[in-house]
Design a protein around this motif. Structure first.
Motif, PDB file in Angstrom:
ATOM      1  N   TYR A  60       0.845  -1.192   0.000  1.00  0.00           N
ATOM      2  CA  TYR A  60       0.000   0.000   0.000  1.00  0.00           C
ATOM      3  C   TYR A  60       0.878   1.238   0.000  1.00  0.00           C
ATOM      4  O   TYR A  60       1.830   1.348   0.780  1.00  0.00           O
ATOM      5  CB  TYR A  60      -0.901   0.041   1.235  1.00  0.00           C
ATOM      6  CG  TYR A  60      -2.115  -0.834   1.149  1.00  0.00           C
ATOM      7  CD1 TYR A  60      -3.256  -0.411   0.480  1.00  0.00           C
ATOM      8  CD2 TYR A  60      -2.126  -2.084   1.750  1.00  0.00           C
ATOM      9  CE1 TYR A  60      -4.375  -1.214   0.402  1.00  0.00           C
ATOM     10  CE2 TYR A  60      -3.252  -2.898   1.682  1.00  0.00           C
ATOM     11  CZ  TYR A  60      -4.373  -2.453   1.006  1.00  0.00           C
ATOM     12  OH  TYR A  60      -5.489  -3.246   0.940  1.00  0.00           O
ATOM     13  N   GLN A  61       0.533   2.156  -0.904  1.00  0.00           N
ATOM     14  CA  GLN A  61       1.243   3.430  -1.001  1.00  0.00           C
ATOM     15  C   GLN A  61       0.197   4.532  -0.857  1.00  0.00           C
ATOM     16  O   GLN A  61      -0.953   4.343  -1.250  1.00  0.00           O
ATOM     17  CB  GLN A  61       1.871   3.514  -2.393  1.00  0.00           C
ATOM     18  CG  GLN A  61       2.709   4.748  -2.639  1.00  0.00           C
ATOM     19  CD  GLN A  61       3.136   4.808  -4.112  1.00  0.00           C
ATOM     20  OE1 GLN A  61       2.340   5.080  -5.002  1.00  0.00           O
ATOM     21  NE2 GLN A  61       4.401   4.536  -4.364  1.00  0.00           N
ATOM     22  N   HIS A  78      -5.195   3.328   8.539  1.00  0.00           N
ATOM     23  CA  HIS A  78      -4.888   2.552   7.335  1.00  0.00           C
ATOM     24  C   HIS A  78      -3.408   2.214   7.332  1.00  0.00           C
ATOM     25  O   HIS A  78      -2.565   3.054   7.622  1.00  0.00           O
ATOM     26  CB  HIS A  78      -5.254   3.343   6.072  1.00  0.00           C
ATOM     27  CG  HIS A  78      -5.464   2.465   4.873  1.00  0.00           C
ATOM     28  ND1 HIS A  78      -4.470   1.696   4.335  1.00  0.00           N
ATOM     29  CD2 HIS A  78      -6.567   2.227   4.127  1.00  0.00           C
ATOM     30  CE1 HIS A  78      -4.950   1.027   3.294  1.00  0.00           C
ATOM     31  NE2 HIS A  78      -6.223   1.332   3.150  1.00  0.00           N
ATOM     32  N   ALA A 111      -5.284  -4.351   6.851  1.00  0.00           N
ATOM     33  CA  ALA A 111      -4.992  -3.194   5.990  1.00  0.00           C
ATOM     34  C   ALA A 111      -5.661  -1.924   6.510  1.00  0.00           C
ATOM     35  O   ALA A 111      -5.136  -0.827   6.343  1.00  0.00           O
ATOM     36  CB  ALA A 111      -5.461  -3.478   4.569  1.00  0.00           C
ATOM     37  N   VAL A 112      -6.837  -2.076   7.101  1.00  0.00           N
ATOM     38  CA  VAL A 112      -7.567  -0.892   7.562  1.00  0.00           C
ATOM     39  C   VAL A 112      -8.463  -1.267   8.736  1.00  0.00           C
ATOM     40  O   VAL A 112      -8.993  -2.385   8.778  1.00  0.00           O
ATOM     41  CB  VAL A 112      -8.387  -0.258   6.410  1.00  0.00           C
ATOM     42  CG1 VAL A 112      -9.422  -1.220   5.861  1.00  0.00           C
ATOM     43  CG2 VAL A 112      -9.052   1.046   6.833  1.00  0.00           C
ATOM     44  N   ILE A 143      -4.916   6.377  -1.655  1.00  0.00           N
ATOM     45  CA  ILE A 143      -4.140   5.217  -1.218  1.00  0.00           C
ATOM     46  C   ILE A 143      -4.258   4.190  -2.343  1.00  0.00           C
ATOM     47  O   ILE A 143      -5.338   4.020  -2.917  1.00  0.00           O
ATOM     48  CB  ILE A 143      -4.695   4.616   0.095  1.00  0.00           C
ATOM     49  CG1 ILE A 143      -4.571   5.631   1.229  1.00  0.00           C
ATOM     50  CG2 ILE A 143      -3.965   3.320   0.448  1.00  0.00           C
ATOM     51  CD1 ILE A 143      -5.195   5.182   2.545  1.00  0.00           C
ATOM     52  N   TRP A 144      -3.135   3.532  -2.646  1.00  0.00           N
ATOM     53  CA  TRP A 144      -3.121   2.569  -3.756  1.00  0.00           C
ATOM     54  C   TRP A 144      -2.554   1.238  -3.296  1.00  0.00           C
ATOM     55  O   TRP A 144      -1.607   1.193  -2.514  1.00  0.00           O
ATOM     56  CB  TRP A 144      -2.280   3.103  -4.923  1.00  0.00           C
ATOM     57  CG  TRP A 144      -2.804   4.378  -5.451  1.00  0.00           C
ATOM     58  CD1 TRP A 144      -3.781   4.518  -6.400  1.00  0.00           C
ATOM     59  CD2 TRP A 144      -2.429   5.708  -5.055  1.00  0.00           C
ATOM     60  NE1 TRP A 144      -4.024   5.857  -6.616  1.00  0.00           N
ATOM     61  CE2 TRP A 144      -3.209   6.599  -5.812  1.00  0.00           C
ATOM     62  CE3 TRP A 144      -1.515   6.225  -4.139  1.00  0.00           C
ATOM     63  CZ2 TRP A 144      -3.106   7.987  -5.685  1.00  0.00           C
ATOM     64  CZ3 TRP A 144      -1.403   7.597  -4.001  1.00  0.00           C
ATOM     65  CH2 TRP A 144      -2.190   8.473  -4.765  1.00  0.00           C
ATOM     66  N   LYS A 145      -3.134   0.201  -3.886  1.00  0.00           N
ATOM     67  CA  LYS A 145      -2.762  -1.175  -3.543  1.00  0.00           C
ATOM     68  C   LYS A 145      -2.063  -1.818  -4.721  1.00  0.00           C
ATOM     69  O   LYS A 145      -2.590  -1.803  -5.844  1.00  0.00           O
ATOM     70  CB  LYS A 145      -4.045  -1.930  -3.202  1.00  0.00           C
ATOM     71  CG  LYS A 145      -3.913  -3.415  -3.073  1.00  0.00           C
ATOM     72  CD  LYS A 145      -5.144  -4.027  -2.439  1.00  0.00           C
ATOM     73  CE  LYS A 145      -6.387  -3.961  -3.310  1.00  0.00           C
ATOM     74  NZ  LYS A 145      -7.547  -4.604  -2.661  1.00  0.00           N
TER      75      LYS A 145
END
Lengths: 77, 151
Positions: free
Chosen positions: B51-52, B82, B93-94, B123-125
């Motif tokens: 995750y970024q 998150h 993850a959250v 947020i990107w996975k």
């Protein structure tokens, strides 16, 4: 100068986390076109843009010192 | 609103820590949502995820969602954390915790919050499949994986 922050797929395609561009007085749309023309990046048409951490429209004008972030479709959670 | 309620973390998440932020004497219900890393998606095996986030904007956007929740369900208190970085299967993850005097608002606000996170938080996975990697992203989970696979 405008700082341009890159994330996710766009970051991988460009191979950098950020770019600098002399785009004060120009629109986000023009900045997108410049990035598409100069880097091996897929289309930014569907990519949202934030200026100084707020979502912005393609027609919005940039000013000196702005931080732009291209926000590809998000996938948190 | 207390900024500690909306956080990103590179360390493993703990449900109780998020619950503790929303407990108060007048709440009678707390709902928690715990999002975890799934191994199988449409027959493909995930090995790990990354995750970024655009961190300052992501925290701001989480806080905005918190404001929306307080407008729609005025007696609720909400906290969201998150995770960022590399996660393995079943890692958290959250976490979303919502407290309320009565349970209905706590359930509704919690579900609303997760939908909004998927729509608008930067947020990107990245999926690390058995056979390659792929940034996921089409806001609504139902279509994202299919769309990515066509491209």
């Amino acid at each position: 100068m405008i700082q341009v922050l890159l994330f996710a797929r766009i970051q991988d395609e460009v191979g950098q986390e950020r770019l600098e561009a002399d785009f004060a007085g120009k629109s986000i749309k023009e900045l997108k076109r410049w990035v598409e023309d100069n880097y091996a990046v897929s289309s930014l048409t569907r990519t949202m843009t934030a200026v100084n951490e707020e979502f912005a429209a393609d027609e919005d004008q940039l000013k000196e010192g702005d931080t732009v972030a291209f926000i590809p479709p998000v996938s948190g959670g | 609103m207390n900024s500690n309620l909306f956080k990103l973390s590179r360390e493993p998440l703990h449900v109780q820590e998020v619950i503790d932020k929303v407990v108060h004497r007048n709440c009678g219900a707390i709902t928690t949502f715990v999002g975890t890393v799934r191994e199988m998606t449409a027959g493909k095996k995930t090995l790990q995820l990354e995750y970024q986030a655009y961190e300052p904007m992501a925290v701001k956007t989480l806080a905005k969602i918190g404001e929306e929740v307080q407008t729609k369900w005025p007696d609720t208190t909400i906290a969201i954390t998150h995770r960022l970085g590399t996660l393995g299967i079943s890692d958290i993850a959250v976490i979303i915790a919502v407290s309320s005097p009565h349970r209905k608002a706590a359930y509704e606000a919690n579900e609303y919050t997760m939908e909004r996170i998927k729509e608008m938080v930067p947020i990107w996975k990245k999926e690390f499949w058995e056979d390659g990697t792929q940034w996921i992203g089409d806001q609504l989970e139902e279509t994202s994986y299919e769309e990515e696979e066509r491209s």
